[in-house]
Design an enzyme around this catalytic site. Sequence first.
Site, PDB file in Angstrom:
ATOM      1  N   CYS A 162       0.790  -1.231   0.000  1.00 49.61           N
ATOM      2  CA  CYS A 162       0.000   0.000   0.000  1.00 49.61           C
ATOM      3  C   CYS A 162       0.822   1.282   0.000  1.00 49.61           C
ATOM      4  O   CYS A 162       0.259   2.372  -0.053  1.00 49.61           O
ATOM      5  CB  CYS A 162      -0.955  -0.001   1.193  1.00 49.61           C
ATOM      6  SG  CYS A 162      -1.950  -1.499   1.289  1.00 49.61           S
ATOM      7  N   HIS A 294      -3.559   8.176   5.564  1.00 43.06           N
ATOM      8  CA  HIS A 294      -3.762   6.853   4.971  1.00 43.06           C
ATOM      9  C   HIS A 294      -5.208   6.446   5.201  1.00 43.06           C
ATOM     10  O   HIS A 294      -5.886   6.030   4.277  1.00 43.06           O
ATOM     11  CB  HIS A 294      -2.789   5.850   5.591  1.00 43.06           C
ATOM     12  CG  HIS A 294      -2.777   4.525   4.908  1.00 43.06           C
ATOM     13  ND1 HIS A 294      -2.573   4.384   3.552  1.00 43.06           N
ATOM     14  CD2 HIS A 294      -2.937   3.253   5.395  1.00 43.06           C
ATOM     15  CE1 HIS A 294      -2.602   3.096   3.218  1.00 43.06           C
ATOM     16  NE2 HIS A 294      -2.824   2.397   4.321  1.00 43.06           N
ATOM     17  N   HIS A 330      -9.778   1.900  -0.957  1.00 42.49           N
ATOM     18  CA  HIS A 330      -8.339   1.703  -0.779  1.00 42.49           C
ATOM     19  C   HIS A 330      -7.785   1.077  -2.057  1.00 42.49           C
ATOM     20  O   HIS A 330      -8.016  -0.096  -2.336  1.00 42.49           O
ATOM     21  CB  HIS A 330      -8.100   0.795   0.417  1.00 42.49           C
ATOM     22  CG  HIS A 330      -6.662   0.688   0.834  1.00 42.49           C
ATOM     23  ND1 HIS A 330      -5.624   1.153   0.062  1.00 42.49           N
ATOM     24  CD2 HIS A 330      -6.081   0.162   1.955  1.00 42.49           C
ATOM     25  CE1 HIS A 330      -4.479   0.923   0.665  1.00 42.49           C
ATOM     26  NE2 HIS A 330      -4.725   0.317   1.824  1.00 42.49           N
TER      27      HIS A 330
END
Length: 852
Positions: A162, A294, A330
């Site tokens: 990520c 995030h 995401h």
Amino acid sequence: MKTSRKRVVITGMGILSSLAENIADFRQALLEKKNGVADSERFSTWFENARAAEVLHDIDYSELSEEIVASLDNAALWAYKVGKDALNQAGLTQRSECLEEMGLIVGVSSAGTEAFLPLFEQRIQDFSLRKALYSGGFSSCCSSASTLLGLKGGVELVATACTASPNAVGMAFDYIQNGKSKTMLAVGTEPIYLPTFAGFYALNVMHPDTCSPFSGNSGMSIGEGAGAIVLEEYEHAVARGATIYGEILSYATSCDAYHETGPDPRASGAVQVMLKAMENAGVTPEQIDYVNAHGTGTEANDQIETLAMKKVFPNVENVLISSTKSYFGHNIGAAGIVELIACLVTLPEKKVLPTLNFSVARPNCDLDYVANDFRQKDINIFMKNNYAFGGNNCCMIVSTKPCSVPVTTYDAKRVAITGIGAVSAIGHQLSEILERVHQSDTSVELGEIIFPEDTLQEVKELLDVLVKTNQFKELLGDEYVIDANKLPDEEKDFKTYQVTGLEPRKHLRRFDPRKATRGGTFALMALSEALNMAKRRIKRDGEELGMVMGMSRGPQETTYKYLQSLKPDPRKVRTSEFPGSLMNSIATFCGISEGVKGYTTTLATGENAALGALTYGYEIIRQHLQPQVIVGGADEYFPSMSLYMDAVTQKLHMTADARDYQIYAKDAKGYVPGEGACMLLLEDPEAAVARGAEVLAEVVGYGKSCSNSYFDASRTDEKASAMSLAIQRALKDSGLNAGDIDLVCGTSSGSAESAKIELDAIYSTFQHEHPQVPVVNYNALFGFVASSAGLLNLAILADCIKKQSVPAIPFTRTFVDDRINFVRQNLKLMVKHALLVGATEGGNYYAFVIKG
């Protein structure tokens, strides 16, 4: 002497998300607070209440041939689409002089997957050999996108899950700082496939509706998409009249060195990366106007991220914070760059993106998360944070108002190698390997490859499909018409260089066999040896040491177990193998085992990926971003389907005798696989000497390039020209000429094509100034250890420089090229400067000048 950093600005952007497939519509969707998360028709086949932010737009690829579109997966097609849009917006598509030197850095988490979905999803009849050949490699999206976009400055693939795409931006930033290019293209691309969706679903971290970061019920919304930005040196951009959309002030990475999946509850790594990024930018916490978090929506992430910001910002209550994952989910490997673009298209309008779906704040989440509605504020400097499995952290500092912050300076450092560790089939430590290198007979007994029964059955079914559909014949020619009932005998024909008799506990202070994969064990042993050789003990200063790993096929056994568990029911997938199947899992294992907490990155650019790690480690040391960096690669033998297919298509040389593996031979038969690892410790030589460590060699310059011939294997001349360009760039970078090079070391795998490319490049470089330069290659000693072949050769080169003695190329009896001065017998030679060259399987080329 102080060196001023270059200003690096953004002059082009491209976007693809569940919200939109162009910048204008993406901006409008953000302003209208649209939500891209919806019921997923694709994943509802297997999972109840499957929700995702999917890319469902009809994308126009009419400028590409139908054959190329059929060859590529979405990771590659999306990278090409957003890259083209970014170059168009920057006005660079017609500037060939820029494209010639422009490099491409791609961030992705699960590449090379789509071609093999028919196997995971039990529809083997849909398997496409064309797609497997052109999109089956982890880094194939780099090669295809750079070819289609006409970029020739070299490519890298960042695979830190990520944090992959913001890390890609950081690498591109560094290459501009070092003068490798005036312009760079950074891309994040991430289609969501069954293995990824199943893993997160089984971990029970999916939100039943839409994620609401920092509030309400916890849970993430998975998404997919791609983004690209053109980074450009400020003066270059101004000189050509480019529109500037923002300035990258700095970035940093770090590693928690805590857990494979969970964040450090003290938030140490997240705090460290933010402080380091601000230090690199020369700004203070008080100057940060906004943080794009995030913000996944999961309990652990949101709480730890909030704690980290409280520790970093003295007046955190005055800092605006929001998560844009509430818009488009995401996007995993593409998350950071998509979120960065979201900021760049809204903040200049004095609109701070809200955290959508915000309800009741969760315990310990008590900051200003810009709930639900845009906030009007003039933002100059903002922070973009992303965190990943394995404790990989990345932070970028960005300004919407270029030139509003003074540039920082640094003391440019030389880059020395002060520690080397290696594990191979001919030795478990470097000293053992070097002892074998100097023996007259260095051959080893090759190990048998025993394929699992389910793999053999799958191979037979697949080959039967490929034969019946004529795919072998159409793509590879008549000689590949194969009878699926007459396959190679695995016990007789399949052999490989294998590491045997390994006893890790004899070499390691800390070793947990329950968490150690075979590749991870090799890497940790090599890492420990390199640290010991350099007299570097990690105590409580792990943040001063970085690590850059280069991977080829990664943790194959763990990945195999995970993928096999998808069948027959993906809902019962084994989550214990999910994080361990990621490319950054070996770096994670090493970081946790040894306490490495500094700049940490995993590149997965394929064969010779560790040479890419060496270029990045060089940048980090040269700019004094870290005092020391470990760079390396590791490969483990595993009897996979891909290994079997390599043999069937004659890429792999099937032999029972190691002495038949002959590099640069007239009758080339392909490569023999090897396994092992090699790690180097890089640092400033003055610091090493002050510590009492020996300088083994110095990297005085490097060059990179890539060819634009990914779809045409016959264009070896163009590929050789690309490697020649990498060599010329390395010589220029080091301030040397061809005549100054005393020894050349190649890393060809042994195939006829790779040897021809390498030798043609060497000949064209040296034919006038130094036609008799000695040429070596030592891959036949330990097998082709894909990711770290270049570093294993470099380890021997350093020994050649030290001893002023060059061992002969092993085993080859009749050489292929009379123009080249191959080292056929052990040679006494004064080596001051050596040249190391290498290539990936996708047409990416490296060259390094090494000094004694």
